[in-house]
Design a protein around this motif. Structure first.
Motif, PDB file in Angstrom:
ATOM      1  N   LEU A 154       0.822  -1.208   0.000  1.00  8.48           N
ATOM      2  CA  LEU A 154       0.000   0.000   0.000  1.00  8.48           C
ATOM      3  C   LEU A 154       0.858   1.262   0.000  1.00  8.48           C
ATOM      4  O   LEU A 154       0.555   2.228  -0.719  1.00  8.48           O
ATOM      5  N   ARG A 155       1.929   1.255   0.774  1.00  9.87           N
ATOM      6  CA  ARG A 155       2.817   2.423   0.803  1.00  9.87           C
ATOM      7  C   ARG A 155       3.463   2.655  -0.570  1.00  9.87           C
ATOM      8  O   ARG A 155       3.589   3.788  -1.025  1.00  9.87           O
ATOM      9  N   ALA A 156       3.858   1.568  -1.233  1.00 11.98           N
ATOM     10  CA  ALA A 156       4.462   1.696  -2.560  1.00 11.98           C
ATOM     11  C   ALA A 156       3.451   2.229  -3.570  1.00 11.98           C
ATOM     12  O   ALA A 156       3.787   3.085  -4.406  1.00 11.98           O
ATOM     13  N   GLU A 157       2.205   1.735  -3.500  1.00  9.82           N
ATOM     14  CA  GLU A 157       1.168   2.226  -4.408  1.00  9.82           C
ATOM     15  C   GLU A 157       0.885   3.708  -4.184  1.00  9.82           C
ATOM     16  O   GLU A 157       0.725   4.471  -5.144  1.00  9.82           O
ATOM     17  N   ILE A 158       0.820   4.109  -2.918  1.00 10.11           N
ATOM     18  CA  ILE A 158       0.584   5.522  -2.598  1.00 10.11           C
ATOM     19  C   ILE A 158       1.715   6.381  -3.140  1.00 10.11           C
ATOM     20  O   ILE A 158       1.482   7.423  -3.763  1.00 10.11           O
ATOM     21  N   LYS A 159       2.920   5.940  -2.907  1.00  9.11           N
ATOM     22  CA  LYS A 159       4.086   6.688  -3.383  1.00  9.11           C
ATOM     23  C   LYS A 159       4.073   6.803  -4.902  1.00  9.11           C
ATOM     24  O   LYS A 159       4.344   7.882  -5.460  1.00  9.11           O
ATOM     25  N   GLN A 160       3.744   5.703  -5.584  1.00  9.82           N
ATOM     26  CA  GLN A 160       3.707   5.700  -7.046  1.00  9.82           C
ATOM     27  C   GLN A 160       2.607   6.629  -7.558  1.00  9.82           C
ATOM     28  O   GLN A 160       2.831   7.395  -8.508  1.00  9.82           O
ATOM     29  N   LEU A 161       1.420   6.584  -6.953  1.00 15.49           N
ATOM     30  CA  LEU A 161       0.324   7.452  -7.391  1.00 15.49           C
ATOM     31  C   LEU A 161       0.664   8.926  -7.200  1.00 15.49           C
ATOM     32  O   LEU A 161       0.384   9.757  -8.074  1.00 15.49           O
ATOM     33  N   LEU A 162       1.261   9.254  -6.052  1.00 12.32           N
ATOM     34  CA  LEU A 162       1.637  10.651  -5.809  1.00 12.32           C
ATOM     35  C   LEU A 162       2.746  11.106  -6.758  1.00 12.32           C
ATOM     36  O   LEU A 162       2.759  12.268  -7.197  1.00 12.32           O
ATOM     37  N   LYS A 163       3.645  10.209  -7.079  1.00 17.57           N
ATOM     38  CA  LYS A 163       4.731  10.539  -8.018  1.00 17.57           C
ATOM     39  C   LYS A 163       4.156  10.814  -9.407  1.00 17.57           C
ATOM     40  O   LYS A 163       4.549  11.780 -10.080  1.00 17.57           O
ATOM     41  N   GLU A 164       3.213   9.971  -9.833  1.00 20.19           N
ATOM     42  CA  GLU A 164       2.571  10.178 -11.130  1.00 20.19           C
ATOM     43  C   GLU A 164       1.765  11.468 -11.153  1.00 20.19           C
ATOM     44  O   GLU A 164       1.776  12.203 -12.146  1.00 20.19           O
ATOM     45  N   ALA A 165       1.064  11.751 -10.050  1.00 20.50           N
ATOM     46  CA  ALA A 165       0.254  12.968  -9.981  1.00 20.50           C
ATOM     47  C   ALA A 165       1.126  14.214 -10.008  1.00 20.50           C
ATOM     48  O   ALA A 165       0.764  15.218 -10.637  1.00 20.50           O
ATOM     49  N   SER A 166       2.267  14.172  -9.363  1.00 22.23           N
ATOM     50  CA  SER A 166       3.140  15.347  -9.348  1.00 22.23           C
ATOM     51  C   SER A 166       3.846  15.559 -10.683  1.00 22.23           C
ATOM     52  O   SER A 166       4.223  16.680 -11.021  1.00 22.23           O
ATOM     53  N   GLN A 174       0.823  19.911 -16.331  1.00 25.72           N
ATOM     54  CA  GLN A 174       0.201  20.660 -17.422  1.00 25.72           C
ATOM     55  C   GLN A 174      -1.277  20.908 -17.095  1.00 25.72           C
ATOM     56  O   GLN A 174      -1.920  20.084 -16.437  1.00 25.72           O
ATOM     57  N   PRO A 175      -1.810  22.058 -17.549  1.00 21.31           N
ATOM     58  CA  PRO A 175      -3.241  22.329 -17.314  1.00 21.31           C
ATOM     59  C   PRO A 175      -4.156  21.287 -17.959  1.00 21.31           C
ATOM     60  O   PRO A 175      -5.228  21.000 -17.434  1.00 21.31           O
ATOM     61  N   SER A 176      -3.739  20.701 -19.050  1.00 16.26           N
ATOM     62  CA  SER A 176      -4.581  19.700 -19.717  1.00 16.26           C
ATOM     63  C   SER A 176      -4.654  18.382 -18.935  1.00 16.26           C
ATOM     64  O   SER A 176      -5.588  17.606 -19.108  1.00 16.26           O
ATOM     65  N   THR A 177      -3.684  18.127 -18.073  1.00 11.48           N
ATOM     66  CA  THR A 177      -3.672  16.870 -17.294  1.00 11.48           C
ATOM     67  C   THR A 177      -4.063  17.084 -15.837  1.00 11.48           C
ATOM     68  O   THR A 177      -3.874  16.216 -14.997  1.00 11.48           O
ATOM     69  N   PHE A 178      -4.636  18.266 -15.541  1.00 10.55           N
ATOM     70  CA  PHE A 178      -5.018  18.578 -14.155  1.00 10.55           C
ATOM     71  C   PHE A 178      -6.067  17.592 -13.620  1.00 10.55           C
ATOM     72  O   PHE A 178      -5.974  17.133 -12.487  1.00 10.55           O
ATOM     73  N   ALA A 179      -7.063  17.263 -14.424  1.00 11.25           N
ATOM     74  CA  ALA A 179      -8.131  16.350 -13.981  1.00 11.25           C
ATOM     75  C   ALA A 179      -7.564  14.962 -13.680  1.00 11.25           C
ATOM     76  O   ALA A 179      -7.941  14.327 -12.680  1.00 11.25           O
ATOM     77  N   GLN A 180      -6.667  14.491 -14.516  1.00 11.58           N
ATOM     78  CA  GLN A 180      -6.067  13.174 -14.294  1.00 11.58           C
ATOM     79  C   GLN A 180      -5.192  13.191 -13.028  1.00 11.58           C
ATOM     80  O   GLN A 180      -5.202  12.237 -12.247  1.00 11.58           O
ATOM     81  N   ALA A 181      -4.459  14.304 -12.784  1.00  4.36           N
ATOM     82  CA  ALA A 181      -3.637  14.423 -11.576  1.00  4.36           C
ATOM     83  C   ALA A 181      -4.504  14.451 -10.324  1.00  4.36           C
ATOM     84  O   ALA A 181      -4.183  13.829  -9.307  1.00  4.36           O
ATOM     85  N   ALA A 182      -5.632  15.159 -10.390  1.00  9.91           N
ATOM     86  CA  ALA A 182      -6.559  15.213  -9.248  1.00  9.91           C
ATOM     87  C   ALA A 182      -7.132  13.823  -8.963  1.00  9.91           C
ATOM     88  O   ALA A 182      -7.294  13.425  -7.796  1.00  9.91           O
ATOM     89  N   LYS A 183      -7.439  13.074 -10.028  1.00 11.15           N
ATOM     90  CA  LYS A 183      -7.956  11.714  -9.858  1.00 11.15           C
ATOM     91  C   LYS A 183      -6.909  10.816  -9.184  1.00 11.15           C
ATOM     92  O   LYS A 183      -7.234  10.040  -8.274  1.00 11.15           O
ATOM     93  N   LEU A 184      -5.649  10.953  -9.596  1.00 11.23           N
ATOM     94  CA  LEU A 184      -4.584  10.162  -8.966  1.00 11.23           C
ATOM     95  C   LEU A 184      -4.390  10.541  -7.503  1.00 11.23           C
ATOM     96  O   LEU A 184      -4.156   9.678  -6.650  1.00 11.23           O
ATOM     97  N   LYS A 185      -4.522  11.820  -7.184  1.00  8.38           N
ATOM     98  CA  LYS A 185      -4.390  12.258  -5.782  1.00  8.38           C
ATOM     99  C   LYS A 185      -5.537  11.705  -4.931  1.00  8.38           C
ATOM    100  O   LYS A 185      -5.333  11.332  -3.777  1.00  8.38           O
TER     101      LYS A 185
END
Length: 174
Positions: free
Chosen positions: A48-60, A64-75
């Motif tokens: 779970l910690r690895a998945e959280i870290k990976q999701l936050l890394k992808e979100a950060s 780009q403004p066009s990928t804001f919705a996808q970043a919010a979904k990952l967060k």
């Protein structure tokens, strides 16, 4: 004559038996502490910690403004995983707390049975010179001094055994 010999044999076995019972409880507490300390190394928690870290890394990485919705979904997914991790840790903590309570109740019941069984019966005898200032305290409710030996009572033997075992447990766990 046979009755005195059997009492002496029972008394000679009582002290080590009581000490082993107290040591078993201390060992159980040691194992419980070890499980509490190493409980965070569980595979599910690590995953779970690895998945959280990976999701936050992808979100950060999506700035780009066009990928804001996808970043919010990952967060949001990372936040959900953090809640899942928190619930899992709380359930593990509740389990160890339950084991600790059961162990404490079992210890008190065992000590109560030992107190009733050995009340006013000497558990061990030690030379009077060895325990000179504390002889009457150690022989409380057991008859005092007999044959130049202090008769040790169950209460004092339980206290001494518990302190010795606790000292050994703490020295061993460091």
């Amino acid at each position: 004559m046979g009755d005195e010999a059997s009492q002496e044999r029972e008394r000679s076995l009582a002290a080590p038996l009581i000490f082993l019972i107290v040591a078993a409880f201390q060992f159980a507490y040691y194992c419980l502490d070890h499980v509490k300390k190493s409980g965070s190394d569980n595979e599910k928690e690590i995953q779970l910690r690895a998945e959280i870290k990976q999701l936050l890394k992808e979100a950060s990485s999506m700035s780009q403004p066009s990928t804001f919705a996808q970043a919010a979904k990952l967060k949001r997914l990372a936040a959900a995983k953090e809640r899942e991790l928190s619930q899992y840790q709380n359930s593990c903590h509740k389990d160890t707390a339950l084991y600790s309570k059961v162990l404490l109740i079992l210890k008190y019941l065992t000590y109560g049975v030992l107190l009733i069984w050995f009340w006013r019966v000497p558990v061990a005898s030690i030379s009077q010179q060895l325990v000179q200032p504390f002889g009457c305290l150690l022989s409380w409710k057991t008859g005092g001094v007999q044959n130049n030996s202090v008769m040790i009572g169950i209460i004092s033997w339980l206290v001494v055994s518990a302190r010795v075992c606790r000292f050994v447990r703490r020295a061993y766990s460091k």
